[in-house]
Design a protein around this motif. Structure first.
Motif, PDB file in Angstrom:
ATOM      1  N   GLY A 163       0.818  -1.209   0.000  1.00  0.00           N
ATOM      2  CA  GLY A 163       0.000   0.000   0.000  1.00  0.00           C
ATOM      3  C   GLY A 163       0.848   1.254   0.000  1.00  0.00           C
ATOM      4  N   ALA A 164       0.206   2.374  -0.312  1.00  0.00           N
ATOM      5  CA  ALA A 164       0.885   3.668  -0.318  1.00  0.00           C
ATOM      6  C   ALA A 164      -0.109   4.744   0.085  1.00  0.00           C
ATOM      7  N   GLN A 165       0.401   5.840   0.615  1.00  0.00           N
ATOM      8  CA  GLN A 165      -0.449   6.964   0.983  1.00  0.00           C
ATOM      9  C   GLN A 165       0.301   8.281   0.799  1.00  0.00           C
ATOM     10  N   TYR A 166      -0.488   9.335   0.634  1.00  0.00           N
ATOM     11  CA  TYR A 166       0.075  10.673   0.434  1.00  0.00           C
ATOM     12  C   TYR A 166      -0.754  11.662   1.234  1.00  0.00           C
ATOM     13  N   THR A 167      -0.096  12.545   1.972  1.00  0.00           N
ATOM     14  CA  THR A 167      -0.770  13.550   2.783  1.00  0.00           C
ATOM     15  C   THR A 167      -0.250  14.934   2.426  1.00  0.00           C
ATOM     16  N   GLY A 177      -5.591  13.639   2.338  1.00  0.00           N
ATOM     17  CA  GLY A 177      -4.830  12.412   2.186  1.00  0.00           C
ATOM     18  C   GLY A 177      -5.456  11.473   1.174  1.00  0.00           C
ATOM     19  N   ASN A 179      -4.965   7.287  -0.269  1.00  0.00           N
ATOM     20  CA  ASN A 179      -4.309   6.010   0.003  1.00  0.00           C
ATOM     21  C   ASN A 179      -4.868   4.938  -0.917  1.00  0.00           C
ATOM     22  N   GLY A 181      -4.156   0.417  -2.066  1.00  0.00           N
ATOM     23  CA  GLY A 181      -3.394  -0.793  -1.799  1.00  0.00           C
ATOM     24  C   GLY A 181      -3.993  -2.009  -2.484  1.00  0.00           C
ATOM     25  N   THR A 232     -13.525   4.906   2.023  1.00  0.00           N
ATOM     26  CA  THR A 232     -12.703   3.848   1.422  1.00  0.00           C
ATOM     27  C   THR A 232     -13.589   2.927   0.588  1.00  0.00           C
TER      28      THR A 232
END
Length: 254
Positions: A163-167, A177, A179, A181, A232
């Motif tokens: 997974g990856a996330q950006y804020t 944010g 996210n 995955g 989500t």
């Protein structure tokens, strides 16, 4: 910090807490209580508890790895209803059961500050799950000539995830944010064999893959308090079921 959240798309409330034990080592814990319905199954009570330890090297600057291990336990009380045709006539069956689950997992990741207002992170993880389900039985009768009976069973599965996330901070008070995955379940085993009428049916757990994507908006109210709104979407094979969940959360300083 301490947080709480409630969801829509289901009904649930959860709370979590995290505290730094020594520089770089953080303990986290959370509980949940909820209910949801999907595909003819209604989970009247869904409870869970999770504990984790995370190590984040404190002297490696703004781009650094981290690692965590966690354990979790859950309990569900379920009702199931199904409809079918028997010799051209509508029929219906239903019953109740309960299940207990447990899991252990390990995660490796990397987090990087992309300037003073942005942060990105990526991770991979492995989870081992176990679930024990009590027996399930439907009352036979004219309206349910092919009643279903499932013996008490134990199941297990392995899950690998990435997974990856950006804020991004906008101004001084708004956090945004994103996210996403993917998870793959493999090597599953189940003893949940069923009898429908006089027909014996053997169950199996096939390998499958799920995808998820989400977004979050947070409002910093001052004093370390933040209100979050999140959503989500999980995309899964038809036999598992896709779904969208969202909710609001509150983060408080300790």
């Amino acid at each position: 910090t301490m947080g709480a959240a409630t969801l829509f798309g289901s009904a649930a409330i959860s709370a979590n807490i995290r505290r730094e034990l020594v520089p770089g080592l953080t303990a986290m814990g959370g509980v949940r209580l909820g209910t949801y319905s999907q595909g003819g199954a209604s989970v009247d009570i869904d409870t869970g508890l999770a504990l984790a330890l995370q190590y984040d090297p404190p002297d490696m600057g703004s781009s650094r790895p981290y690692a965590s291990v966690s354990v979790a336990a859950s309990h569900q009380r379920l009702r199931y209803a199904r409809t079918y045709l028997a010799m051209g006539q509508p029929a219906a069956g239903g019953g109740k059961t309960s299940s207990y689950g447990a899991s252990v997992s390990a995660q490796l990741g990397w987090v990087a500050r992309l300037g003073s207002r942005a942060e990105a992170a990526a991770s991979v993880s492995y989870t081992r799950q176990w679930q024990n389900t009590a027996g399930y039985g439907e009352a036979p009768g004219v309206g349910n000539p092919f009643s279903a009976i499932i013996e008490r069973s134990a199941s297990r599965a392995n899950i690998v995830s990435a997974g990856a996330q950006y804020t991004q901070l906008l101004g001084s008070r708004i956090e945004l944010g994103l996210n996403g995955g993917v998870s793959h379940s493999f090597g599953g085993r189940t003893g949940a064999d069923a009898r429908i009428g006089t027909l014996q049916v053997s169950s199996r757990l096939d390998d499958f893959t799920t995808w998820d994507v989400g977004a979050r908006a947070g409002l910093r109210l001052g004093g370390g308090v933040t209100v979050d709104v999140f959503i989500t979407h999980v995309r899964a094979p038809e036999e598992i079921g896709s779904g969208t969940h969202g909710g609001v959360g509150l983060r408080l300083p300790l």
